[in-house]
Motif scaffolding. Structure first.
Motif, PDB file in Angstrom:
ATOM      1  N   ASP A   3       0.826  -1.212   0.000  1.00 20.90           N
ATOM      2  CA  ASP A   3       0.000   0.000   0.000  1.00 20.90           C
ATOM      3  C   ASP A   3       0.856   1.256   0.000  1.00 20.90           C
ATOM      4  O   ASP A   3       0.420   2.303  -0.487  1.00 20.90           O
ATOM      5  N   ARG A   4       2.066   1.161   0.535  1.00 21.67           N
ATOM      6  CA  ARG A   4       2.975   2.313   0.569  1.00 21.67           C
ATOM      7  C   ARG A   4       4.415   1.804   0.635  1.00 21.67           C
ATOM      8  O   ARG A   4       4.657   0.670   1.093  1.00 21.67           O
TER       9      ARG A   4
ATOM     10  N   ASP B  35      10.347   5.152   4.747  1.00 26.80           N
ATOM     11  CA  ASP B  35      10.157   5.801   6.049  1.00 26.80           C
ATOM     12  C   ASP B  35      11.323   5.512   6.982  1.00 26.80           C
ATOM     13  O   ASP B  35      11.657   6.320   7.856  1.00 26.80           O
TER      14      ASP B  35
ATOM     15  N   THR C 106       8.695   0.754  -7.085  1.00 24.55           N
ATOM     16  CA  THR C 106       7.548   1.652  -7.024  1.00 24.55           C
ATOM     17  C   THR C 106       7.396   2.405  -8.338  1.00 24.55           C
ATOM     18  O   THR C 106       8.371   2.895  -8.905  1.00 24.55           O
TER      19      THR C 106
ATOM     20  N   GLY D  63       3.127   5.987  -8.088  1.00 26.13           N
ATOM     21  CA  GLY D  63       3.113   5.773  -6.653  1.00 26.13           C
ATOM     22  C   GLY D  63       2.700   4.402  -6.183  1.00 26.13           C
ATOM     23  O   GLY D  63       2.522   4.188  -4.974  1.00 26.13           O
ATOM     24  N   LYS D  64       2.531   3.427  -7.070  1.00 24.29           N
ATOM     25  CA  LYS D  64       2.209   2.062  -6.655  1.00 24.29           C
ATOM     26  C   LYS D  64       3.466   1.428  -6.075  1.00 24.29           C
ATOM     27  O   LYS D  64       4.456   1.232  -6.775  1.00 24.29           O
ATOM     28  N   ALA D  65       3.433   1.109  -4.792  1.00 23.83           N
ATOM     29  CA  ALA D  65       4.628   0.697  -4.071  1.00 23.83           C
ATOM     30  C   ALA D  65       4.956  -0.775  -4.316  1.00 23.83           C
ATOM     31  O   ALA D  65       4.068  -1.633  -4.315  1.00 23.83           O
TER      32      ALA D  65
END
Length: 371
Positions: free
Chosen positions: A214-215, A220, A241, A245-247
């Motif tokens: 999803d991310r 991070d 990715t 933005g599709k991780a």
């Protein structure tokens, strides 16, 4: 059916050759064994459906500074690009009993670039102006015979019929090992046939595994998504990715084709996810989907000789065809390129060379001389 040029193979090389012939007003028929265009260029979504905004199960990167022909084609087609993500630390896994190492990555030079939407956007852009009746999908070439004035190609269509295509010239835009499996009359001389059979097919022994999320949670934590591993089952891992933005993370297996086949996709995928968790944290165990493409198990890419990694194709300026066939047959697949063989850039260069050879034989000015 009759045409000036028969093109065998509807991947990047075959489509680029078709584009050049179309621009020169030379008739052609492009014959592709798959039910789709693109060859080893394959971009899908998480449902494994062909997509123009998905994940590249085949080639994804190119390097404009090192591959000017590829860069020029991307510009000509007005395709958008973006750099491969490499901001953040790199992880190195040396031994299974040892915690993976983390270290700061150096700036990549030259920069790897990707196409917005995936490499399939290149295929779509090349195919768009071509006439549908000039392209035969799901069609295999069974035999190529040299006749008095032309070449006769016996094909097998999806409906079971086996018509003949008559052509003045043939461009074989496929790996030499696959070309060697086609019956020729007269036969290809032994030295040439041996060279075709000895030429490794890029990507054929390999596979790609993707985990879609999803991310991009690894960012991070200050990680780039790049990892190297001596433990496996993946040896080289990168952030996949998309520009939209599709991780995703993807990796190249370090285990051979026979081992992958014996494990089965489900067991292999679980082992890959467990490796991602070791490298990037427990969140990696819970993807929204996974994708796996084993090119060694694809009969339209790999032969039995390709199941063992045999190195990369070696660039060579030596002729790929001899004897009676040298006046009617040109090799235009990436592996036959005198520069960057195996890569997408090699497909562009090989197609350019093959078309130039064909046009000289036909007495037509080449594209270069028209500029």
């Amino acid at each position: 059916m009759q045409t000036t040029v028969a093109i065998i193979g509807g991947g990047l090389a075959g489509l680029y050759a078709a584009k050049l012939l179309h621009a020169a007003g030379i008739s052609f028929i492009l014959i592709e064994a798959r039910e789709r265009l693109g060859g080893r260029i394959l971009t899908t979504d998480e449902a494994r459906t062909l997509s123009r905004d998905g994940f590249d199960l085949g080639p994804s990167w190119f390097w404009p500074q090192m591959q000017p022909q590829m860069a020029a084609l991307v510009r000509e087609l007005s395709l958008a690009t973006f750099p491969q993500h490499n901001n953040g630390d790199v992880v190195f896994e040396r031994m299974s009993r040892e915690t993976p190492w983390r270290y700061r990555a150096t700036h990549q030079e030259p920069q790897s670039m990707r196409l917005v939407g995936g490499s399939a956007t290149l295929i779509a852009a090349l195919a768009e102006p071509l006439q549908r009746e000039s392209i035969l999908l799901g069609t295999h070439v069974r035999q190529i015979a040299l006749e008095s004035k032309n070449v006769a190609l016996t094909i097998a269509k999806p409906d079971g019929t086996t018509p003949t295509i008559l052509a003045d010239q043939v461009i074989a835009a496929l790996p030499p090992r696959l070309l060697a499996a086609i019956s020729f009359s007269p036969a290809i001389d032994p030295a040439t046939m041996q060279r075709w059979q000895d030429t490794p097919t890029w990507m054929a022994p390999h596979a790609k595994f993707f985990a879609l999320y999803d991310r991009p949670f690894w960012r991070d934590a200050g990680l780039s998504g790049t990892a190297q591993s001596l433990v496996g089952p993946l040896g080289e891992i990168h952030d996949a990715t998309t520009a939209s933005g599709k991780a995703a993370l993807f990796g190249f297996p370090s285990v051979g084709a026979d081992t992958r086949a014996s494990l089965g996709e489900a067991v292999f995928a679980q082992a890959c996810l467990e490796q991602f968790a070791r490298l990037f944290g427990p969140e990696a165990l819970h993807p929204r989907a996974t994708l796996f493409k084993d090119w060694a198990a694809d009969p339209l890419t790999a032969t039995p000789d390709d199941r063992l990694a045999g190195g990369h194709p070696v660039p060579s300026a030596a002729p790929w065809v001899a004897g009676a066939w040298q006046h009617h047959l040109s090799l235009g697949g990436s592996e036959s390129s005198p520069a960057e063989p195996g890569y997408m850039a090699g497909a562009v260069t090989a197609a350019q060379r093959a078309v130039a050879e064909v046009m000289r034989r036909l007495g037509e000015p080449s594209q270069a001389s028209r500029k």
